[in-house]
Design a protein around this motif. Structure first.
Motif, PDB file in Angstrom:
ATOM      1  N   ALA A  80      68.671  85.753  82.127  1.00  0.00           N
ATOM      2  CA  ALA A  80      68.794  86.163  80.729  1.00  0.00           C
ATOM      3  C   ALA A  80      68.175  85.122  79.806  1.00  0.00           C
ATOM      4  O   ALA A  80      67.497  85.458  78.829  1.00  0.00           O
ATOM      5  CB  ALA A  80      70.268  86.386  80.376  1.00  0.00           C
ATOM      6  N   LEU A  81      68.384  83.822  80.130  1.00  0.00           N
ATOM      7  CA  LEU A  81      67.825  82.762  79.294  1.00  0.00           C
ATOM      8  C   LEU A  81      66.300  82.772  79.367  1.00  0.00           C
ATOM      9  O   LEU A  81      65.618  82.656  78.340  1.00  0.00           O
ATOM     10  CB  LEU A  81      68.373  81.403  79.745  1.00  0.00           C
ATOM     11  CG  LEU A  81      69.837  81.141  79.421  1.00  0.00           C
ATOM     12  CD1 LEU A  81      70.342  79.918  80.164  1.00  0.00           C
ATOM     13  CD2 LEU A  81      70.026  80.932  77.929  1.00  0.00           C
ATOM     14  N   LYS A  84      64.712  85.469  77.353  1.00  0.00           N
ATOM     15  CA  LYS A  84      64.711  85.222  75.902  1.00  0.00           C
ATOM     16  C   LYS A  84      63.807  84.044  75.558  1.00  0.00           C
ATOM     17  O   LYS A  84      63.787  83.594  74.409  1.00  0.00           O
ATOM     18  CB  LYS A  84      66.140  84.928  75.437  1.00  0.00           C
ATOM     19  CG  LYS A  84      66.908  86.166  75.022  1.00  0.00           C
ATOM     20  CD  LYS A  84      66.504  86.610  73.631  1.00  0.00           C
ATOM     21  CE  LYS A  84      66.759  88.084  73.450  1.00  0.00           C
ATOM     22  NZ  LYS A  84      66.226  88.597  72.193  1.00  0.00           N
ATOM     23  N   ILE A  86      64.189  80.988  76.503  1.00  0.00           N
ATOM     24  CA  ILE A  86      64.905  79.716  76.422  1.00  0.00           C
ATOM     25  C   ILE A  86      64.628  78.973  77.727  1.00  0.00           C
ATOM     26  O   ILE A  86      65.399  79.030  78.679  1.00  0.00           O
ATOM     27  CB  ILE A  86      66.410  79.944  76.185  1.00  0.00           C
ATOM     28  CG1 ILE A  86      66.602  80.782  74.922  1.00  0.00           C
ATOM     29  CG2 ILE A  86      67.158  78.626  76.031  1.00  0.00           C
ATOM     30  CD1 ILE A  86      68.015  81.236  74.685  1.00  0.00           C
ATOM     31  N   LEU A 109      75.242  75.741  77.971  1.00  0.00           N
ATOM     32  CA  LEU A 109      76.029  76.772  77.294  1.00  0.00           C
ATOM     33  C   LEU A 109      77.002  77.496  78.232  1.00  0.00           C
ATOM     34  O   LEU A 109      78.203  77.501  77.978  1.00  0.00           O
ATOM     35  CB  LEU A 109      75.110  77.759  76.592  1.00  0.00           C
ATOM     36  CG  LEU A 109      75.833  78.910  75.923  1.00  0.00           C
ATOM     37  CD1 LEU A 109      76.575  78.452  74.684  1.00  0.00           C
ATOM     38  CD2 LEU A 109      74.878  80.023  75.558  1.00  0.00           C
ATOM     39  N   THR A 167      79.718  72.872  71.183  1.00  0.00           N
ATOM     40  CA  THR A 167      78.961  73.814  72.016  1.00  0.00           C
ATOM     41  C   THR A 167      78.160  74.776  71.153  1.00  0.00           C
ATOM     42  O   THR A 167      76.963  74.988  71.375  1.00  0.00           O
ATOM     43  CB  THR A 167      79.938  74.614  72.910  1.00  0.00           C
ATOM     44  OG1 THR A 167      80.717  73.693  73.654  1.00  0.00           O
ATOM     45  CG2 THR A 167      79.192  75.521  73.845  1.00  0.00           C
ATOM     46  N   LEU A 168      78.832  75.353  70.154  1.00  0.00           N
ATOM     47  CA  LEU A 168      78.154  76.338  69.302  1.00  0.00           C
ATOM     48  C   LEU A 168      76.981  75.702  68.563  1.00  0.00           C
ATOM     49  O   LEU A 168      75.860  76.235  68.569  1.00  0.00           O
ATOM     50  CB  LEU A 168      79.161  76.936  68.312  1.00  0.00           C
ATOM     51  CG  LEU A 168      78.620  77.996  67.355  1.00  0.00           C
ATOM     52  CD1 LEU A 168      78.067  79.175  68.118  1.00  0.00           C
ATOM     53  CD2 LEU A 168      79.703  78.478  66.408  1.00  0.00           C
ATOM     54  N   LEU A 169      77.223  74.518  67.972  1.00  0.00           N
ATOM     55  CA  LEU A 169      76.149  73.882  67.213  1.00  0.00           C
ATOM     56  C   LEU A 169      75.045  73.389  68.153  1.00  0.00           C
ATOM     57  O   LEU A 169      73.868  73.437  67.808  1.00  0.00           O
ATOM     58  CB  LEU A 169      76.695  72.739  66.360  1.00  0.00           C
ATOM     59  CG  LEU A 169      77.639  73.168  65.239  1.00  0.00           C
ATOM     60  CD1 LEU A 169      78.080  71.971  64.427  1.00  0.00           C
ATOM     61  CD2 LEU A 169      76.986  74.194  64.324  1.00  0.00           C
ATOM     62  N   PHE A 171      74.150  74.815  70.900  1.00  0.00           N
ATOM     63  CA  PHE A 171      73.380  76.000  71.276  1.00  0.00           C
ATOM     64  C   PHE A 171      72.443  76.405  70.134  1.00  0.00           C
ATOM     65  O   PHE A 171      71.270  76.720  70.354  1.00  0.00           O
ATOM     66  CB  PHE A 171      74.338  77.143  71.620  1.00  0.00           C
ATOM     67  CG  PHE A 171      73.660  78.409  72.052  1.00  0.00           C
ATOM     68  CD1 PHE A 171      72.642  78.393  72.992  1.00  0.00           C
ATOM     69  CD2 PHE A 171      74.027  79.626  71.517  1.00  0.00           C
ATOM     70  CE1 PHE A 171      72.016  79.559  73.396  1.00  0.00           C
ATOM     71  CE2 PHE A 171      73.407  80.799  71.905  1.00  0.00           C
ATOM     72  CZ  PHE A 171      72.396  80.767  72.847  1.00  0.00           C
ATOM     73  N   ILE A 172      72.966  76.370  68.906  1.00  0.00           N
ATOM     74  CA  ILE A 172      72.116  76.690  67.752  1.00  0.00           C
ATOM     75  C   ILE A 172      70.953  75.699  67.685  1.00  0.00           C
ATOM     76  O   ILE A 172      69.806  76.084  67.420  1.00  0.00           O
ATOM     77  CB  ILE A 172      72.959  76.670  66.457  1.00  0.00           C
ATOM     78  CG1 ILE A 172      73.952  77.838  66.479  1.00  0.00           C
ATOM     79  CG2 ILE A 172      72.084  76.746  65.223  1.00  0.00           C
ATOM     80  CD1 ILE A 172      74.913  77.867  65.319  1.00  0.00           C
ATOM     81  N   LEU A 175      68.403  76.518  70.278  1.00  0.00           N
ATOM     82  CA  LEU A 175      67.723  77.778  70.011  1.00  0.00           C
ATOM     83  C   LEU A 175      66.717  77.632  68.886  1.00  0.00           C
ATOM     84  O   LEU A 175      65.589  78.130  68.961  1.00  0.00           O
ATOM     85  CB  LEU A 175      68.774  78.822  69.627  1.00  0.00           C
ATOM     86  CG  LEU A 175      68.403  80.262  69.867  1.00  0.00           C
ATOM     87  CD1 LEU A 175      68.213  80.513  71.335  1.00  0.00           C
ATOM     88  CD2 LEU A 175      69.501  81.153  69.320  1.00  0.00           C
ATOM     89  N   PHE A 176      67.120  76.957  67.828  1.00  0.00           N
ATOM     90  CA  PHE A 176      66.277  76.920  66.630  1.00  0.00           C
ATOM     91  C   PHE A 176      65.529  75.611  66.480  1.00  0.00           C
ATOM     92  O   PHE A 176      64.828  75.430  65.491  1.00  0.00           O
ATOM     93  CB  PHE A 176      67.135  77.176  65.380  1.00  0.00           C
ATOM     94  CG  PHE A 176      67.738  78.542  65.346  1.00  0.00           C
ATOM     95  CD1 PHE A 176      66.943  79.655  65.123  1.00  0.00           C
ATOM     96  CD2 PHE A 176      69.080  78.736  65.562  1.00  0.00           C
ATOM     97  CE1 PHE A 176      67.489  80.920  65.106  1.00  0.00           C
ATOM     98  CE2 PHE A 176      69.631  80.000  65.547  1.00  0.00           C
ATOM     99  CZ  PHE A 176      68.838  81.095  65.323  1.00  0.00           C
TER     100      PHE A 176
END
Lengths: 521, 521
Positions: A80-81, A84, A86, A109, A167-169, A171-172, A175-176
């Motif tokens: 999946a990564l 996308k 990644i 992640l 983790t959330l930040l 990952f962001i 990604l970005f």
């Protein structure tokens, strides 16, 4: 290495996985039996008595589950990564920057999600009346402390929140590709829940001073607002606590570039913290403690053995976090090991770094934690001349890969202009200390550092420094120990980390007792 | 609508933003003044006395900040989302599926992050000794309750954890387009922290029975294990609590498709829950409570006025969550309003749905919450024939956009074969109830439903049902009220939601008191 190209990750040891899962489930189930089963059934089956530390045993079970889980999760989500986009190119493989193998990125992640999920499911084991109601009539009401550990649960939850935010930040960020200046506050934001809860619960803001410093402050007449050996830093303490996660996350992040190296660092640090925690639990025979603690000070062994209820609680909490962390890092290392099938991404560094900070903060052992980060501190200090542009800093400072021999050599920065006086001074000092290898004009460049063939824009006179190895611990190891394979370098780095942890234990329990006079918080 | 094409979001009311930010900061700062400033300075400046609910006032400030913050954050991150391809086509605009405008998706992520960040920073206001130490000597020690609200803090943190998990998994869902069967457990996983902490703290698992049911159970002789009016569901209660987030998240998610409609639902539900919470606080004059509560039962007013300490605490907690939620939804609605400049994504639905579940669970008002979801329940029941394939279900059930008039018409499903007997029965019943408009063969299709021009694969006889409007509340509204613009439809849907909330309040405080005999938990 993989037989089918569509297969992700290294092949799994299926039988081992099933065995480990069974063991883990048994470890978790055993302390639950007296809770779930009625007592006459228990007597009928002649089961062993419940363990002394039911939650710790369950934690061991959960740790094994995180290991198995991350082994399975990494290949499961790789496709999946990749789909996308990644993914990243493995630069230290044949093909390098142009056609090196594409590896899925940001696998920190799924393993962070797995870790957090299992940590949430673990909550009832230490933080409920489950085991009390099982051992009926044995509920001990300690004096001055409520029976239900709500306060500890609060700290536990705030740490989980910090991990989630990291983790959330992270990952962001992965990604970005967030810019450097936007990245810096990430560990600070992630630390907010831990700090706010620490403040709200009226946490300690005092530190224990080394013997000498305390005496020195008393001499200066500041003894009034400084306790005998303890100093209350007030709001300054919170600034120190904010710097801690910034340090732990970024120091793991910059000691990177070789397959498996981020992961092996985190694994060894987690194992060291776990070992330190276990030392505080009343699990060990006295002779061992005396032997361990008695290196520097014959009284230190006594201190370990005397570690009271509060201290045990704190280190038990830390162990609950570090056990599964060891599991998750070990599981991920399987796939991240040379030749890597999965990259950790910044998510992994933020997640693990934040976990170390959170447990150290809650367990009040941030100074001990920093001792386990000696290789990272060394790497950071060594990098400083390049980070602060005293010495030219190329975009990548990875070791240099030689396709023919499959060996890594120290990578070199070739100076675009004649180095300034202060640069020459810094480099010469580093050379004397054996930390870099310099190349001077009119000396023939060694054949292994073939990057030296680039045209220079300036005419070097004999003796001018024309290039230097890059200032990272990995390049330093290659300078000292000679070219080696990527996996050997990672192992050597792991060995250095283990050695530094051993040193840290000696400082902590030998020297530490001497420096802090046995008052350990 | 925007002047420059590179500009994201609707234009911001800059002056309003500065004004609101100033007001918000003042609201947050005022209760802090007695804490921060020394008392002689306070007397010198002749400041007003500290507010009775300092944390609630700070919460109002934080709510305004979330509003301002989401107004600013949405356009700020839109470019990054578009660059990563996280975008979707607005289907109900000229060009539609082929060349409709591309809108950034998943803007639920930044606003959820903002919300969670501010909720974390809010922690010291209700959960510390801050205000107690400010009002020196006024620390009240309630009987049987510790002074520091650790238990409430635990619930607060577990809710935040659930929100974080919902946000992270929602974002992963938006990014990787997770398959339907992998999506279903997302709200269940997100609910774990709340449930586990609820269990660990020894949460209630009993529900209050309606008057008649209680009497009926007693008649059956089950009165022994059923309390007079309260029944302990035990583990069943946790299953109910697991179903709640699944329902709240998915019901918002399926009532979607028109610019602004997800957001306006969440906004009105949040406002309704907030209003319900505020009713429980000792803020209101007695006549108002009597008037409100006295609709169905003259005693009900008394109940509201009598709402004791525990009840006030619970609803205060809920208000802390719902205030900023109203702010964040209102701020997002600005950019999501027709013509939408930002789409919420599944992240938004998971995040808001989880928030509603979490507060209802903690405040023990899940039945009241469900009353606020009446339009969503209606939409779900109406959709059932299509969801369970009693009636053919096309891929999209959005209203049908007519380019010339810029109006929305109900979209139709054109049957690929003669409807089976049970389908005809269901459709006829729905037609009699006025919920669908059917098209029968040999009747001329109305010109507005021009999709009827598709060739049928079967020869319909006179009277055969050949097409039907799709079974959603939006299409139902268009059937009953005629074609309308997209923003009008969204407003109408908002009106329906407000009407249902008003009805819910009547049921809760009029009928509810009658049904449950005033025993409200």
């Amino acid at each position: 290495m993989s037989v089918r190209p569509e297969r992700y990750g290294h092949p799994l040891p299926t039988l081992l996985l099933y065995t480990l899962t069974s063991i883990a489930l048994a470890l978790i189930a055993q302390p639950l039996l007296p809770v779930v089963l009625p007592s006459h059934l228990l007597q009928h089956f002649n089961l062993p008595p419940p363990p002394a530390f039911p939650a710790l045993q369950a934690c061991l079970g959960f740790s094994i589950l995180t290991f198995v889980g991350s082994l399975v999760a990494v290949p499961a989500v790789s496709a999946a990564l990749m789909a996308k986009g990644i993914q990243g190119r493995d630069l230290l493989k044949p093909g390098g920057r142009v056609s090196g193998p594409m590896i899925p990125e940001c696998l920190g992640l799924p393993i962070a999600c797995l870790y957090i999920l299992l940590m949430m499911l673990f909550i009832p084991f230490p933080f409920s009346h489950m085991f009390n109601s099982g051992r009926k009539g044995q509920i001990e009401k300690s004096v001055g402390r409520e029976c239900f550990p709500t306060s500890e649960l609060t700290l536990y939850l705030s740490s989980l929140l910090s991990l989630m935010v990291a983790t959330l930040l992270g990952f962001i960020d992965d990604l970005f590709d967030i810019r450097w200046r936007h990245k810096l506050p990430i560990p600070l934001i992630a630390a907010i829940p831990t700090l706010v809860v620490y403040y709200s619960e009226g946490g300690l803001t005092s530190v224990v001073l080394p013997k000498g410093v305390g005496r020195w402050i008393e001499t200066l007449g500041w003894g009034g607002w400084v306790g005998s050996k303890v100093i209350d830093l007030g709001p300054l303490y919170y600034i120190y606590l904010l710097l801690l996660p910034t340090f732990t996350t970024n120091s793991i992040n910059i000691l990177a570039g070789v397959n498996g190296v981020e992961c092996i660092q985190a694994l060894i640090i987690a194992a060291s913290v776990l070992l330190n925690d276990l030392l505080f639990l009343p699990l060990w025979p006295r002779w061992l403690l005396v032997a361990l603690g008695g290196i520097g000070d014959p009284d230190a062994g006594k201190i370990l053995a005397f570690a009271g209820g509060e201290m045990v609680q704190r280190h038990l909490m830390s162990a609950y976090f570090m056990g599964p962390m060891v599991g998750v890092c070990a599981g991920f290392l399987w796939h991240n090991w040379y030749p890597a099938k999965a990259f950790p991404g910044d998510t992994f560094c933020y997640f693990t770094g934040m976990a170390f900070s959170a447990v150290a903060l809650q367990g009040h052992f941030s100074k001990t934690l920093i001792l386990f980060f000696v290789p990272q501190i060394f790497n950071f200090i060594l990098s400083c001349p390049q980070l602060f542009h005293l010495v030219e800093c190329p975009r990548h400072r990875l070791p240099h890969y030689e396709t023919g021999t499959n060996l890594l050599h120290p990578s070199r920065v070739i100076f675009a202009k004649r180095p300034a006086a202060h640069t020459r001074l810094v480099l010469s000092v580093l050379e004397i200390l054996g930390l870099v290898r310099l190349e001077r004009a009119a000396e023939s460049p060694s054949p292994s550092t073939s990057e030296g063939s680039v045209e220079r824009a300036w005419t070097a006179q004999k003796g001018d420094i024309v290039s230097s190895t890059n200032l990272t611990i990995l390049n330093f190891l290659l300078v000292r120990l000679g070219p080696m394979r990527e996996d050997t370098l990672c192992s050597v780095m792991g060995g250095v980390q283990v050695g530094c942890s051993a040193l840290a234990f000696w400082v902590r329990y030998g020297l530490g007792a001497w420096v802090y006079g046995g008052d350990r918080r």
